[in-house]
Design a protein around this motif. Structure first.
Motif, PDB file in Angstrom:
ATOM      1  N   GLY A 107       3.987  -1.363  -4.052  1.00  0.00           N
ATOM      2  CA  GLY A 107       2.963  -1.021  -2.764  1.00  0.00           C
ATOM      3  C   GLY A 107       1.634  -1.711  -3.184  1.00  0.00           C
ATOM      4  N   ALA A 108       0.995  -1.576  -1.992  1.00  0.00           N
ATOM      5  CA  ALA A 108      -0.505  -2.153  -2.274  1.00  0.00           C
ATOM      6  C   ALA A 108      -1.230  -1.423  -1.094  1.00  0.00           C
ATOM      7  CB  ALA A 108      -0.531  -3.540  -1.955  1.00  0.00           C
ATOM      8  N   ILE A 109      -2.599  -1.340  -1.480  1.00  0.00           N
ATOM      9  CA  ILE A 109      -3.607  -0.712  -0.302  1.00  0.00           C
ATOM     10  C   ILE A 109      -4.568  -1.826   0.065  1.00  0.00           C
ATOM     11  CG2 ILE A 109      -5.016   0.261  -2.042  1.00  0.00           C
ATOM     12  CD1 ILE A 109      -5.341   2.849   0.087  1.00  0.00           C
ATOM     13  N   PHE A 110      -4.844  -2.072   1.413  1.00  0.00           N
ATOM     14  CA  PHE A 110      -5.796  -3.081   1.942  1.00  0.00           C
ATOM     15  C   PHE A 110      -6.806  -2.159   2.546  1.00  0.00           C
ATOM     16  CE2 PHE A 110      -1.633  -5.052   1.602  1.00  0.00           C
ATOM     17  CZ  PHE A 110      -2.079  -6.274   0.260  1.00  0.00           C
ATOM     18  N   PRO A 111      -7.970  -2.410   2.554  1.00  0.00           N
ATOM     19  CA  PRO A 111      -8.910  -1.856   3.526  1.00  0.00           C
ATOM     20  C   PRO A 111      -9.126  -2.707   4.771  1.00  0.00           C
ATOM     21  CG  PRO A 111     -10.092  -3.341   1.930  1.00  0.00           C
ATOM     22  CD  PRO A 111      -8.569  -3.238   1.455  1.00  0.00           C
ATOM     23  N   LEU A 112      -9.049  -1.812   5.863  1.00  0.00           N
ATOM     24  CA  LEU A 112      -9.442  -2.490   7.351  1.00  0.00           C
ATOM     25  C   LEU A 112     -10.640  -2.021   7.853  1.00  0.00           C
ATOM     26  CD1 LEU A 112      -5.949  -1.186   8.992  1.00  0.00           C
ATOM     27  CD2 LEU A 112      -6.370  -3.513   7.701  1.00  0.00           C
ATOM     28  N   SER A 113     -11.234  -1.035   7.342  1.00  0.00           N
ATOM     29  CA  SER A 113     -12.707  -0.885   7.650  1.00  0.00           C
ATOM     30  C   SER A 113     -13.127   0.142   6.748  1.00  0.00           C
ATOM     31  CB  SER A 113     -12.687  -0.241   9.301  1.00  0.00           C
ATOM     32  OG  SER A 113     -12.129   0.912   9.138  1.00  0.00           O
ATOM     33  N   GLU A 114     -14.295   0.786   6.928  1.00  0.00           N
ATOM     34  CA  GLU A 114     -14.880   1.706   6.277  1.00  0.00           C
ATOM     35  C   GLU A 114     -14.126   3.023   6.054  1.00  0.00           C
ATOM     36  OE1 GLU A 114     -19.011   2.173   6.972  1.00  0.00           O
ATOM     37  OE2 GLU A 114     -19.631   0.432   6.364  1.00  0.00           O
ATOM     38  N   VAL A 115     -13.443   3.237   7.173  1.00  0.00           N
ATOM     39  CA  VAL A 115     -12.634   4.414   7.270  1.00  0.00           C
ATOM     40  C   VAL A 115     -11.177   4.367   7.489  1.00  0.00           C
ATOM     41  CG1 VAL A 115     -14.471   5.772   8.103  1.00  0.00           C
ATOM     42  CG2 VAL A 115     -12.844   4.438   9.880  1.00  0.00           C
ATOM     43  N   LEU A 116     -10.623   3.052   7.391  1.00  0.00           N
ATOM     44  CA  LEU A 116      -9.337   2.971   7.686  1.00  0.00           C
ATOM     45  C   LEU A 116      -8.894   2.266   6.503  1.00  0.00           C
ATOM     46  CD1 LEU A 116      -8.486   2.146  11.493  1.00  0.00           C
ATOM     47  CD2 LEU A 116      -7.833   4.257  10.061  1.00  0.00           C
ATOM     48  N   ASP A 117      -7.613   2.472   5.861  1.00  0.00           N
ATOM     49  CA  ASP A 117      -6.948   1.502   4.913  1.00  0.00           C
ATOM     50  C   ASP A 117      -5.681   1.375   5.138  1.00  0.00           C
ATOM     51  OD1 ASP A 117      -8.836   1.104   2.513  1.00  0.00           O
ATOM     52  OD2 ASP A 117      -9.076   3.336   3.184  1.00  0.00           O
ATOM     53  N   ILE A 118      -4.727   0.471   4.889  1.00  0.00           N
ATOM     54  CA  ILE A 118      -3.241   0.663   5.239  1.00  0.00           C
ATOM     55  C   ILE A 118      -2.761   0.460   3.744  1.00  0.00           C
ATOM     56  CG2 ILE A 118      -3.546  -1.840   5.571  1.00  0.00           C
ATOM     57  CD1 ILE A 118      -1.007  -1.252   7.674  1.00  0.00           C
ATOM     58  N   LYS A 119      -1.541   0.973   3.415  1.00  0.00           N
ATOM     59  CA  LYS A 119      -0.508   0.787   2.493  1.00  0.00           C
ATOM     60  C   LYS A 119       0.671   0.652   2.923  1.00  0.00           C
ATOM     61  CE  LYS A 119       0.340   4.719  -0.083  1.00  0.00           C
ATOM     62  NZ  LYS A 119       0.142   5.762  -0.786  1.00  0.00           N
ATOM     63  N   PRO A 120       1.291  -0.657   2.578  1.00  0.00           N
ATOM     64  CA  PRO A 120       2.685  -0.714   2.867  1.00  0.00           C
ATOM     65  C   PRO A 120       3.217  -0.604   1.559  1.00  0.00           C
ATOM     66  CG  PRO A 120       1.403  -2.836   2.679  1.00  0.00           C
ATOM     67  CD  PRO A 120       0.525  -1.743   2.569  1.00  0.00           C
ATOM     68  N   THR A 121       4.543   0.132   1.559  1.00  0.00           N
ATOM     69  CA  THR A 121       5.327   0.067   0.034  1.00  0.00           C
ATOM     70  C   THR A 121       6.843  -0.050   0.301  1.00  0.00           C
ATOM     71  OG1 THR A 121       5.984   2.346   0.256  1.00  0.00           O
ATOM     72  CG2 THR A 121       3.890   1.834  -0.619  1.00  0.00           C
ATOM     73  N   PHE A 122       7.631  -0.323  -0.586  1.00  0.00           N
ATOM     74  CA  PHE A 122       9.107  -0.553  -0.381  1.00  0.00           C
ATOM     75  C   PHE A 122       9.572   0.057  -1.866  1.00  0.00           C
ATOM     76  CE2 PHE A 122       8.374  -4.389  -3.072  1.00  0.00           C
ATOM     77  CZ  PHE A 122       9.613  -4.428  -3.853  1.00  0.00           C
ATOM     78  N   MET A 123      10.981   0.495  -1.624  1.00  0.00           N
ATOM     79  CA  MET A 123      11.722   0.865  -2.680  1.00  0.00           C
ATOM     80  C   MET A 123      13.116   0.691  -2.576  1.00  0.00           C
ATOM     81  SD  MET A 123      12.240   4.758  -4.485  1.00  0.00           S
ATOM     82  CE  MET A 123      13.111   5.452  -3.228  1.00  0.00           C
ATOM     83  N   ILE A 124      13.879   0.039  -3.613  1.00  0.00           N
ATOM     84  CA  ILE A 124      15.376  -0.467  -3.720  1.00  0.00           C
ATOM     85  C   ILE A 124      15.877   0.454  -4.469  1.00  0.00           C
ATOM     86  CG2 ILE A 124      16.778  -2.093  -4.516  1.00  0.00           C
ATOM     87  CD1 ILE A 124      14.809  -4.114  -3.647  1.00  0.00           C
TER      88      ILE A 124
END
Length: 330
Positions: free
Chosen positions: A209-226
């Motif tokens: 998984g990873a976390i990416f900042p979108l703005s000062e108050v928003l971050d997005i975190k996509p992950t996967f599991m097999i």
């Protein structure tokens, strides 16, 4: 009539697994918030000692459906070097008359691979015991004289261990682990009274998984599991979360089967789609977190139950040099 259909479906599921003498390990939608449940190398990732509780009620409305509870506690042994992580985890899983209870001690050696102490490569191992049991009072025999059904509780205890590797930095993680290592050496589990009990089979978990900042108050975190047991369909979880103001996680998950290679023992025409999940996690304070998820089945099971519910709680006990400027997102 509806309850009869639900109970009949569960019994069919239960005895199908009974014939194979094997079952899958526990399933959690919020796995990314408690990595110790699937990887011993996660021990000490948050560095501060952290206690977590999780409870999952699967397939609500079906009598005897799976119920899973997990309690864990982990942290690092030295606040300065932070090289050794220790953890303990207890798991209780129930399906109809079948129960599985496990207790593991986890050890992780955490290699520091940068001068800022932000990147770690951890190798973990866990040793423990698993108790497999069956409660004959929860089974209704068609023939009261059927000797294949126990009259009370029957159980068996076996040793077990897990291994894993975990890489993390402030922005992403990669995890791989193998659980129930000793299960491959047990063809089946038989009690002293010769009753057969389902066993868990060896599982491979791969997650990232990873976390990416979108703005000062928003971050997005996509992950996967097999999740792979080398016998049944391979499971894939795809997740995405929004972190709002560093306090509120809102996310969703899609669980499905995938074909990584041909398995000759699988029934043809199996439905791959499994479930959709909505997930909410709230940091009530810097130390306390609470989460909830709801799973909606997307397969034929949907008409027999009212979804799955999962609740998690987490409490952190900060060390003296606790630093909010370096939060742990996984």
């Amino acid at each position: 009539m509806g309850n009869l259909r639900k109970s009949g479906f569960l019994l069919l599921l239960f005895f199908s697994a009974f014939k194979m003498y094997a079952q899958q390990t526990v399933q959690f939608s919020q796995y990314v918030f408690n990595g110790l449940a699937v990887n011993p190398a996660y021990a000490g990732y948050r560095e501060d000692w952290t206690g977590s509780l999780s409870y999952r009620m699967q397939w609500a409305g079906i009598n005897g459906a799976p119920r899973t509870a997990v309690a864990s506690f982990d942290g690092v042994t030295n606040d300065y070097e932070k090289r050794v992580g220790l953890g303990f985890i207890a798991i209780n899983d129930r399906l109809g008359a079948q129960s599985t209870s496990s207790l593991y001690g986890n050890y992780a050696y955490r290699l520091q691979i940068d001068d800022d102490e932000e990147r770690r490569l951890s190798f973990g191992i866990a040793f423990g015991v698993t108790q497999y049991g069956i409660d004959g009072t929860k089974l209704n025999a068609v023939d009261p004289n059927d000797t294949s059904i126990p009259t009370g509780n029957e159980s068996k205890i076996y040793p077990d261990f897990r291994v894993g590797v975990y890489y993390s930095d402030p922005r992403y993680y990669i995890s791989a682990s193998v659980l129930d290592m000793f299960s491959a050496y047990r063809d089946q589990i038989t009690t002293d009274d010769n009753y057969k009990i389902l066993k868990q089979v060896r599982h491979l978990y791969i997650s990232a998984g990873a976390i990416f900042p979108l703005s000062e108050v928003l971050d997005i975190k996509p992950t996967f599991m097999i999740k792979e047991d080398f016998r049944g369909p391979t499971n894939l979880d795809l997740n995405a979360y929004l972190l709002i103001n560093k306090r509120l996680w809102i996310g969703g998950s899609y669980r499905t089967g995938v074909s990584l290679w041909k398995k000759s023992n699988l029934q043809k025409g199996l439905e791959k789609s499994n479930a959709l999940a909505a997930i909410v996690e709230v940091f009530v304070s810097d130390r306390f977190r609470v989460g909830y998820s709801f799973d909606y089945s997307t397969n034929a099971l949907a008409s027999y139950q009212q979804g799955s519910h999962e609740v998690t709680l987490s409490m952190t006990f900060p060390r003296k040099n606790y630093n909010l400027m370096n939060p742990k997102y996984f």
